[in-house]
Design a protein around this motif. Structure first.
Motif, PDB file in Angstrom:
ATOM      1  N   HIS A   1       0.828  -1.209   0.000  1.00  0.00           N
ATOM      2  CA  HIS A   1       0.000   0.000   0.000  1.00  0.00           C
ATOM      3  C   HIS A   1       0.865   1.263   0.000  1.00  0.00           C
ATOM      4  CE1 HIS A   1      -3.143   2.828   1.036  1.00  0.00           C
ATOM      5  NE2 HIS A   1      -2.619   3.066   2.222  1.00  0.00           N
ATOM      6  N   LEU A   2       1.898   1.298   0.842  1.00  0.00           N
ATOM      7  CA  LEU A   2       2.760   2.475   0.922  1.00  0.00           C
ATOM      8  C   LEU A   2       3.617   2.642  -0.324  1.00  0.00           C
ATOM      9  CD1 LEU A   2       3.822   2.285   4.675  1.00  0.00           C
ATOM     10  CD2 LEU A   2       2.260   3.918   3.620  1.00  0.00           C
ATOM     11  N   ARG A   3       4.039   1.511  -0.908  1.00  0.00           N
ATOM     12  CA  ARG A   3       4.792   1.609  -2.170  1.00  0.00           C
ATOM     13  C   ARG A   3       3.922   2.193  -3.272  1.00  0.00           C
ATOM     14  NH1 ARG A   3       6.832  -3.541  -0.631  1.00  0.00           N
ATOM     15  NH2 ARG A   3       5.316  -4.532  -2.014  1.00  0.00           N
ATOM     16  N   ALA A   4       2.660   1.798  -3.291  1.00  0.00           N
ATOM     17  CA  ALA A   4       1.745   2.321  -4.304  1.00  0.00           C
ATOM     18  C   ALA A   4       1.503   3.816  -4.103  1.00  0.00           C
ATOM     19  CB  ALA A   4       0.416   1.551  -4.254  1.00  0.00           C
ATOM     20  N   LYS A   5       1.385   4.251  -2.852  1.00  0.00           N
ATOM     21  CA  LYS A   5       1.198   5.683  -2.580  1.00  0.00           C
ATOM     22  C   LYS A   5       2.424   6.475  -3.024  1.00  0.00           C
ATOM     23  CE  LYS A   5      -0.563   6.843   1.482  1.00  0.00           C
ATOM     24  NZ  LYS A   5      -1.893   7.452   1.421  1.00  0.00           N
ATOM     25  N   ALA A   6       3.613   5.925  -2.746  1.00  0.00           N
ATOM     26  CA  ALA A   6       4.840   6.619  -3.145  1.00  0.00           C
ATOM     27  C   ALA A   6       4.960   6.683  -4.663  1.00  0.00           C
ATOM     28  CB  ALA A   6       6.048   5.916  -2.539  1.00  0.00           C
TER      29      ALA A   6
ATOM     30  N   LEU B   1      -6.180  10.044  13.171  1.00  0.00           N
ATOM     31  CA  LEU B   1      -5.252   9.945  12.046  1.00  0.00           C
ATOM     32  C   LEU B   1      -4.800   8.504  11.833  1.00  0.00           C
ATOM     33  CD1 LEU B   1      -3.082  13.139  12.659  1.00  0.00           C
ATOM     34  CD2 LEU B   1      -4.753  12.780  10.835  1.00  0.00           C
ATOM     35  N   HIS B   2      -4.614   7.758  12.909  1.00  0.00           N
ATOM     36  CA  HIS B   2      -4.269   6.340  12.778  1.00  0.00           C
ATOM     37  C   HIS B   2      -5.378   5.584  12.041  1.00  0.00           C
ATOM     38  CE1 HIS B   2      -1.188   7.245  15.776  1.00  0.00           C
ATOM     39  NE2 HIS B   2      -0.678   6.037  15.586  1.00  0.00           N
ATOM     40  N   LEU B   3      -6.626   5.897  12.407  1.00  0.00           N
ATOM     41  CA  LEU B   3      -7.752   5.223  11.744  1.00  0.00           C
ATOM     42  C   LEU B   3      -7.833   5.604  10.267  1.00  0.00           C
ATOM     43  CD1 LEU B   3     -10.698   5.323  14.322  1.00  0.00           C
ATOM     44  CD2 LEU B   3      -9.184   3.427  13.747  1.00  0.00           C
ATOM     45  N   SER B   4      -7.537   6.841   9.940  1.00  0.00           N
ATOM     46  CA  SER B   4      -7.570   7.268   8.541  1.00  0.00           C
ATOM     47  C   SER B   4      -6.551   6.493   7.710  1.00  0.00           C
ATOM     48  CB  SER B   4      -7.305   8.771   8.445  1.00  0.00           C
ATOM     49  OG  SER B   4      -8.312   9.514   9.091  1.00  0.00           O
ATOM     50  N   ALA B   5      -5.345   6.328   8.263  1.00  0.00           N
ATOM     51  CA  ALA B   5      -4.314   5.568   7.549  1.00  0.00           C
ATOM     52  C   ALA B   5      -4.739   4.116   7.366  1.00  0.00           C
ATOM     53  CB  ALA B   5      -2.995   5.650   8.302  1.00  0.00           C
ATOM     54  N   LEU B   6      -5.316   3.521   8.400  1.00  0.00           N
ATOM     55  CA  LEU B   6      -5.758   2.128   8.312  1.00  0.00           C
ATOM     56  C   LEU B   6      -6.928   1.983   7.337  1.00  0.00           C
ATOM     57  CD1 LEU B   6      -5.410  -0.746   9.418  1.00  0.00           C
ATOM     58  CD2 LEU B   6      -7.044  -0.158  11.224  1.00  0.00           C
ATOM     59  N   SER B   7      -7.835   2.946   7.335  1.00  0.00           N
ATOM     60  CA  SER B   7      -8.965   2.897   6.412  1.00  0.00           C
ATOM     61  C   SER B   7      -8.494   2.964   4.964  1.00  0.00           C
ATOM     62  CB  SER B   7      -9.931   4.055   6.704  1.00  0.00           C
ATOM     63  OG  SER B   7     -11.048   4.017   5.845  1.00  0.00           O
ATOM     64  N   GLY B   8      -7.475   3.791   4.699  1.00  0.00           N
ATOM     65  CA  GLY B   8      -6.923   3.864   3.347  1.00  0.00           C
ATOM     66  C   GLY B   8      -6.369   2.533   2.894  1.00  0.00           C
ATOM     67  N   LEU B   9      -5.741   1.791   3.819  1.00  0.00           N
ATOM     68  CA  LEU B   9      -5.220   0.473   3.472  1.00  0.00           C
ATOM     69  C   LEU B   9      -6.361  -0.477   3.084  1.00  0.00           C
ATOM     70  CD1 LEU B   9      -2.438  -1.468   5.259  1.00  0.00           C
ATOM     71  CD2 LEU B   9      -4.631  -2.573   4.966  1.00  0.00           C
ATOM     72  N   PHE B  10      -7.456  -0.466   3.850  1.00  0.00           N
ATOM     73  CA  PHE B  10      -8.599  -1.339   3.535  1.00  0.00           C
ATOM     74  C   PHE B  10      -9.251  -0.938   2.211  1.00  0.00           C
ATOM     75  CE2 PHE B  10      -8.440  -2.680   7.979  1.00  0.00           C
ATOM     76  CZ  PHE B  10      -8.727  -4.037   7.857  1.00  0.00           C
ATOM     77  N   ARG B  11      -9.309   0.370   1.919  1.00  0.00           N
ATOM     78  CA  ARG B  11      -9.905   0.790   0.651  1.00  0.00           C
ATOM     79  C   ARG B  11      -9.088   0.277  -0.524  1.00  0.00           C
ATOM     80  NH1 ARG B  11     -10.378   5.754   3.343  1.00  0.00           N
ATOM     81  NH2 ARG B  11      -8.681   6.637   2.097  1.00  0.00           N
TER      82      ARG B  11
ATOM     83  N   ALA C   1      -7.268  -2.474  -0.494  1.00  0.00           N
ATOM     84  CA  ALA C   1      -7.488  -3.919  -0.549  1.00  0.00           C
ATOM     85  C   ALA C   1      -8.805  -4.247  -1.254  1.00  0.00           C
ATOM     86  CB  ALA C   1      -7.475  -4.499   0.864  1.00  0.00           C
ATOM     87  N   ILE C   2      -9.825  -3.430  -1.013  1.00  0.00           N
ATOM     88  CA  ILE C   2     -11.119  -3.641  -1.678  1.00  0.00           C
ATOM     89  C   ILE C   2     -11.007  -3.334  -3.160  1.00  0.00           C
ATOM     90  CG2 ILE C   2     -13.491  -2.791  -1.826  1.00  0.00           C
ATOM     91  CD1 ILE C   2     -13.361  -2.331   1.223  1.00  0.00           C
ATOM     92  N   SER C   3     -10.312  -2.257  -3.503  1.00  0.00           N
ATOM     93  CA  SER C   3     -10.193  -1.872  -4.911  1.00  0.00           C
ATOM     94  C   SER C   3      -9.395  -2.890  -5.711  1.00  0.00           C
ATOM     95  CB  SER C   3      -9.535  -0.486  -5.024  1.00  0.00           C
ATOM     96  OG  SER C   3      -8.170  -0.538  -4.654  1.00  0.00           O
ATOM     97  N   GLU C   4      -8.473  -3.616  -5.047  1.00  0.00           N
ATOM     98  CA  GLU C   4      -7.673  -4.616  -5.741  1.00  0.00           C
ATOM     99  C   GLU C   4      -8.254  -6.023  -5.632  1.00  0.00           C
ATOM    100  OE1 GLU C   4      -3.624  -4.380  -4.484  1.00  0.00           O
ATOM    101  OE2 GLU C   4      -3.384  -2.275  -5.097  1.00  0.00           O
ATOM    102  N   GLY C   5      -9.463  -6.144  -5.101  1.00  0.00           N
ATOM    103  CA  GLY C   5     -10.129  -7.437  -5.052  1.00  0.00           C
ATOM    104  C   GLY C   5      -9.670  -8.353  -3.944  1.00  0.00           C
ATOM    105  N   LYS C   6      -8.899  -7.832  -2.999  1.00  0.00           N
ATOM    106  CA  LYS C   6      -8.469  -8.654  -1.873  1.00  0.00           C
ATOM    107  C   LYS C   6      -9.583  -8.844  -0.856  1.00  0.00           C
ATOM    108  CE  LYS C   6      -4.242  -8.899  -3.421  1.00  0.00           C
ATOM    109  NZ  LYS C   6      -3.708 -10.176  -3.959  1.00  0.00           N
TER     110      LYS C   6
END
Length: 496
Positions: A83-88, A165-175, A177-182
Motif C-alpha cells: 500500500h505504501l509503495r503504491a502511494k509513493a 489519524l491512525h484510523l484514517s491511515a488504516l482505512s486507506g489500506l482497507f480501501r 485492498a477492496i479496490s484490488e479485489g483482496k
C-alpha cells in the motif's frame, strides 16, 4: 518413476527431482522440498506425500476465500508495504507524509498481530500473521482503545486527533485492498466503526493587532538585552523568529526548516515547500514589516544558503517555549498562554481583514497563502471575527497601533530589566565561559565524572543550548571551578 500427472521430474545434475504443477488449483509450478532440505526430493513416495499436502493447502485457501472472504495474499503486514509503495509511486504524497503513514500503520500491525493477543500471564506474545479479512469492527474498536494507552512522546498518551489519524491511515489500506479485489466491497471495518475518536473543536485563541504588536516589541527589547549581556543561541534572533511566525502564519515545522534561498527580498516573497501534499507547497507574500525585520538578520548570517534560524551549533531550533514565555510574560501575558498555533490563527484572521487593491482580499488567496486548498478549513478552524472594524491596507503589527488599554504594558517593555534578571544573565554567561575554558581539553565523559553534571546537560552547555544555569548544575559548576582554583564569577549562597 511412479507416474502422476501433477508431478514433473526434472533432470538436475544427473538426478530427477520432483516439481508439482498446481496451476489449475490457483497455485503454480513449485519444487517439492521436504522439511529440513533445500532441494526438491528424488523420492517418488515423498513427492506424492508433499503433493497431497500442498493440494490440501490450496483447497483450504480456495474454500476460505469463497466462504469466508479470506485472500491468502492479503496479509496485513505485507499489504501495508504494498500500500505504501503504491502511494509513493503515485507521486501525490511527499516523503514526510509517507513516513508518518508508515508510523501509523506500524502501530496497527503491532496491535493486530501481537498486542491484541496479550493476556495477564503473557503481556508480550509473539507476533503472528494476520489476514486483513479477519479484522472486524470490534477489533478496530479495540485498536482505538489500545492507542489511547500509548505514549505520545511528550509525557502523555495519544489524543483523539492522533487516534483519528491512525484510523484514517488504516482505512486507506482497507480501501486499497477492496479496490484490488483482496476484500469484498463493503468490508472496511474502519468505515463501519460508529464511535470514532474526534478531535476537540479548535479552541485556539487569537490575538488582536495591538497584542501582536506588543509581543513583537517585547521580543525586540528582550533580544537587545540578551545580546548586550552576551547570551548566545536562540535569544539573539528571537525577535526575527517570532516575527516570521506572526507575519507568515506558517506552520512551526515550516519555519524551523526555512532556508535562506526561500526568501526573495527583491520580489518580496517567501517560498514554503509542502509538508503534507503538494497543495501545501506555495509562494506567499513577504509583508513589508517582515522584510524590514528579516533582511538585517540574513545579512548578519553572511551566507546565501542553509537554515535561516539555527542554534549556536548550527542545528535547527528546538523547543523554544521558555523563550516564548519570557517574551510573553514581559508583555503582560500569563505564562504558557502564548504558543505558536495562536500566530497562525491570528495571521489568517487579520489577513482576511486586509484590502487588496482597494477591495476586500479574496478568502481563497488567504487559504492558499497558509497552505490549504479550500476555504472549508479556514472558515471552520482558523477564521475568527475581529473586534476592530478597520480594514488594513498592509498586514503589519507596529507599535503605533497599540491602543490606550495596552500602553502601560508597552511602557514596561522599555524599563530596564530587573536587577536580578540583568545580574543573573551576565553572571551565568561568565560562569559558562569559565567552565568551557576549564573543560576545553576534557571529553564529555570526563566532565560528567569530575562534576557529576548529567551528560545531556553537559552536551547542551557545550553546544550553547543551555539558556539558563541554575540549581544543582550551577552549584556543581562553581564547585568544580573552585577545586581547580579558577574564579567562577558567581558566588554560591550555600557556601555562606
Amino acid at each position: 518413476m511412479k507416474e502422476n500427472s501433477r508431478i514433473r521430474w526434472r533432470d538436475q545434475g544427473g538426478q530427477l527431482r520432483a516439481y508439482a504443477d498446481l496451476r489449475d488449483l490457483g497455485g503454480r509450478q513449485r519444487a517439492l522440498i521436504p522439511r529440513g532440505e533445500t532441494r526438491a526430493t528424488t523420492d517418488p513416495e515423498i513427492a506424492e506425500h508433499l503433493l497431497v499436502q500442498r493440494m490440501h493447502t490450496l483447497l483450504d485457501q480456495r474454500r476460505d476465500k469463497v466462504l469466508l472472504g479470506l485472500d491468502p495474499d492479503a496479509d496485513l503486514a505485507e499489504f501495508a508495504d504494498h500500500h505504501l509503495r503504491a502511494k509513493a509511486k503515485s507521486g501525490e504524497y511527499l516523503q514526510q507524509w509517507l513516513t508518518i503513514s508508515r508510523t501509523y500503520l506500524d502501530r496497527a500491525i503491532a496491535y493486530f498481530t501481537q498486542h491484541q493477543y496479550a493476556t495477564e500471564t503473557n503481556a508480550e506474545p509473539e507476533a503472528r500473521p494476520r489476514n486483513l479479512a479477519t479484522i472486524s469492527v470490534v477489533d478496530v474498536g479495540g485498536f482505538v482503545d489500545w492507542l489511547a494507552t500509548q505514549p505520545n512522546g511528550r509525557g502523555g498518551v495519544l489524543g483523539p486527533a492522533s487516534r483519528r489519524l491512525h484510523l484514517s491511515a488504516l482505512s486507506g489500506l482497507f480501501r486499497r485492498a477492496i479496490s484490488e479485489g483482496k476484500l469484498p466491497i463493503g468490508s472496511n471495518p474502519v468505515s463501519a466503526l460508529i464511535d470514532k475518536p474526534r478531535a476537540p473543536k479548535s479552541q485556539t485563541s487569537w490575538l488582536e493587532v495591538g497584542e501582536l504588536a506588543l509581543l513583537l516589541e517585547s521580543a525586540r527589547a528582550l533580544t537587545d538585552h540578551w545580546s548586550a549581556t552576551g547570551q548566545k543561541g536562540l535569544p539573539t534572533f528571537a525577535y526575527e523568529f517570532l516575527a516570521t511566525f506572526i507575519l507568515t502564519g506558517a506552520r512551526e515545522g515550516e519555519i524551523r526548516r526555512l532556508l535562506v534561498t526561500q526568501l526573495d527580498f527583491d520580489s518580496l516573497s517567501v517560498y514554503i515547500p509542502g509538508t503534507k501534499t503538494d497543495v501545501s507547497e506555495r509562494t506567499m507574500p513577504m509583508h513589508p514589516q517582515l522584510a524590514e525585520i528579516l533582511l538585517p538578520h540574513v545579512q548578519r548570517l553572511g551566507r546565501n544558503d542553509g537554515l535561516v534560524f539555527t542554534t549556536a551549533s548550527g542545528a535547527p531550533v528546538g523547543d523554544w517555549r521558555k523563550i516564548l514565555d519570557a517574551i510573553a510574560t514581559r508583555a503582560g501575558f500569563p505564562k504558557g498562554q502564548i504558543r505558536t498555533r495562536v500566530f497562525r490563527t491570528s495571521y489568517i484572521t487579520h489577513r482576511l481583514a486586509c484590502i487588496d487593491q482597494g477591495a476586500p482580499i479574496d478568502p481563497y488567496q488567504v487559504a492558499r497563502e497558509v497552505g490549504h486548498s479550500s476555504l472549508a478549513m479556514i472558515m471552520k478552524v482558523y477564521g475568527r471575527v475581529q473586534r476592530r472594524r478597520v480594514r488594513m491596507e498592509e498586514l503589519a503589527f507596529r507599535t503605533e497601533v497599540i491602543g490606550p488599554h495596552l500602553q502601560s504594558r508597552l511602557q514596561a517593555l522599555y524599563s530596564p530589566p530587573p536587577p536580578a534578571e540583568r545580574k543573573g544573565a551576565a553572571e551565568a554567561a561568565m560562569l559558562v565561559q569559565g567552565f568551557l575554558a576549564a573543560t576545553a581539553r576534557m571529553t564529555t565523559g570526563e566532565i560528567c565524572t569530575a562534576t557529576d553534571i548529567p551528560r545531556a546537560t553537559v552536551n547542551r552547555i557545550r553546544a550553547g543550548k543551555q539558556a539558563t544555569i541554575q540549581g544543582k548544575t550551577k552549584s556543581r559548576m562553581i564547585d568544580f571551578l573552585h577545586r581547580l582554583g579558577e574564579p567562577s564569577a558567581v558566588s554560591d549562597p550555600s557556601r555562606k
